[in-house]
Design a protein around this motif. Sequence first.
Motif, PDB file in Angstrom:
ATOM      1  N   ARG A 219       0.841  -1.200   0.000  1.00 13.00           N
ATOM      2  CA  ARG A 219       0.000   0.000   0.000  1.00 13.00           C
ATOM      3  C   ARG A 219       0.875   1.249   0.000  1.00 13.00           C
ATOM      4  O   ARG A 219       2.038   1.209   0.385  1.00 13.00           O
ATOM      5  CB  ARG A 219      -0.918  -0.013   1.230  1.00 13.00           C
ATOM      6  N   ASN A 381      -5.472  -4.374  -1.747  1.00  7.80           N
ATOM      7  CA  ASN A 381      -5.021  -2.979  -1.873  1.00  7.80           C
ATOM      8  C   ASN A 381      -5.993  -2.086  -2.657  1.00  7.80           C
ATOM      9  O   ASN A 381      -6.551  -2.496  -3.670  1.00  7.80           O
ATOM     10  CB  ASN A 381      -3.679  -2.923  -2.596  1.00  7.80           C
ATOM     11  N   PHE A 388       1.323  -6.212  -4.299  1.00  6.09           N
ATOM     12  CA  PHE A 388       0.029  -6.082  -3.638  1.00  6.09           C
ATOM     13  C   PHE A 388      -0.259  -7.355  -2.846  1.00  6.09           C
ATOM     14  O   PHE A 388       0.405  -8.389  -3.038  1.00  6.09           O
ATOM     15  CB  PHE A 388      -1.082  -5.813  -4.656  1.00  6.09           C
TER      16      PHE A 388
END
Length: 453
Positions: A219, A381, A388
């Motif tokens: 993130r 995400n 991710f």
Amino acid sequence: MRYLPLTDTDRSEMLAKVGASTIDDLFVDVPEEARLDGPIHGLPMHASEMAVERHMRLLSKKNLAAADAPFFLGAGAYRHHVPASVDHIIQRGEFLTAYTPYQPEIAQGTLQMLFEFQTQVAKLYGCAVANASMYDGSTACWEAVAMATRVTRRNKAVLSGALHPHYTEVVKTMAKFTGDTIADSSPSIQPSPDNVGLIARIDEDTACVVVQYPDILGRIPDLTEIAEAAHAKGALLVAVNTEPVALGAIKSPGELGADIVVGEGQAIGVGLQFGGPFLGLFAVRDPKHVRQMPGRLCGETVDAEGKRGFVLTLSTREQHIRREKATSNICTNSGLCALAFSVHMTLLGEKGLRRLAAENHRLACIAADRLARVPGVTVLNELFFNEFTIRIEADARQVVRDLADQGVLAGVSLGRLYPQVEEFSDSLLVAVTETTSEEDIETLAVALEEALS
């Protein structure tokens, strides 16, 4: 296999020189109970050189190398293409100088390279000054915490729960010897980083807040609001970046208000190398903090004839001058890895880095979209660069193991990074770089679909 040319006579002469009669005399300070009582148990005795080579080749074939399979591992170490020209240039004779360039009159090539390296890192991180350099990202992270305590004269560091757990462990280990307080926490499995919770933990005793960017789940946190909150309490913001290619696509931490930016430089020019050696990067946004920086600094100057030259500068911060009062006991510039990083960055240039970052993100988006269509898979995400997190409604460690047996290296399970947190056992970190083909992505998706059916 290394050839050791020493003869029995050579060994006898060396032992005599140090006043020892046998090799065993060199180990008299090792407690008796810690010594071997003979040959290593479980290992066969001597074999011929050819027999050993044959045996080792058979063992090596049990490995599944990164380049031999669809590869989606990341979590701080990334497989990128390193052009052959990088290896060619770093092996040129001009760079084969002593690694500690204390004497500028004989080390201008090394010093200029370090100066260029620092300039590249400073620009990449959006900072004023970078050093050259640190061991790796995790130790650079600790050095940033230690520097923040010197600058603020406080001794508490607040670590984001989404900081790489290995970095957290390095910081906590080093803090045992300094007495600093380390306030860490576990990451929360949610689409966006928990900035509100992190900001709530900052108080008037906080020396620094340490945030990974992008974080361990891939993130991308909003550093600006964290920087404002930290500065309001008189603390510094330390940003940690483990994937420098990302900074070809997203704003640099320095632009967003980070005071100290550190990270891992392995992704550019260095390669995976079976886990190391890697390359630590370190930079500060405000030049007034330069005297508190750890490690080596190379500066530009002119010689007696007015010609441009390079020297180590502000060396009175370093341990070879100040001993125990030095800013750090870091004692290397990771010269070869720094050279490889600098050569690769030079070959890429700004446009090349931006194109490389764009290609990474394009392929990662394709992978996220494809995996999201696999029954039982959810992409966590909201934002990501080339990495991710997915949740797979199964034990991710077992699924990774099963797919490896099928020749697919599916990613890093969060259960491996956080074995003590049961909630993370169904989560998998997937990294995609320019070395990943769309066929690789399809292979992973099909394999996951079969594993989860």
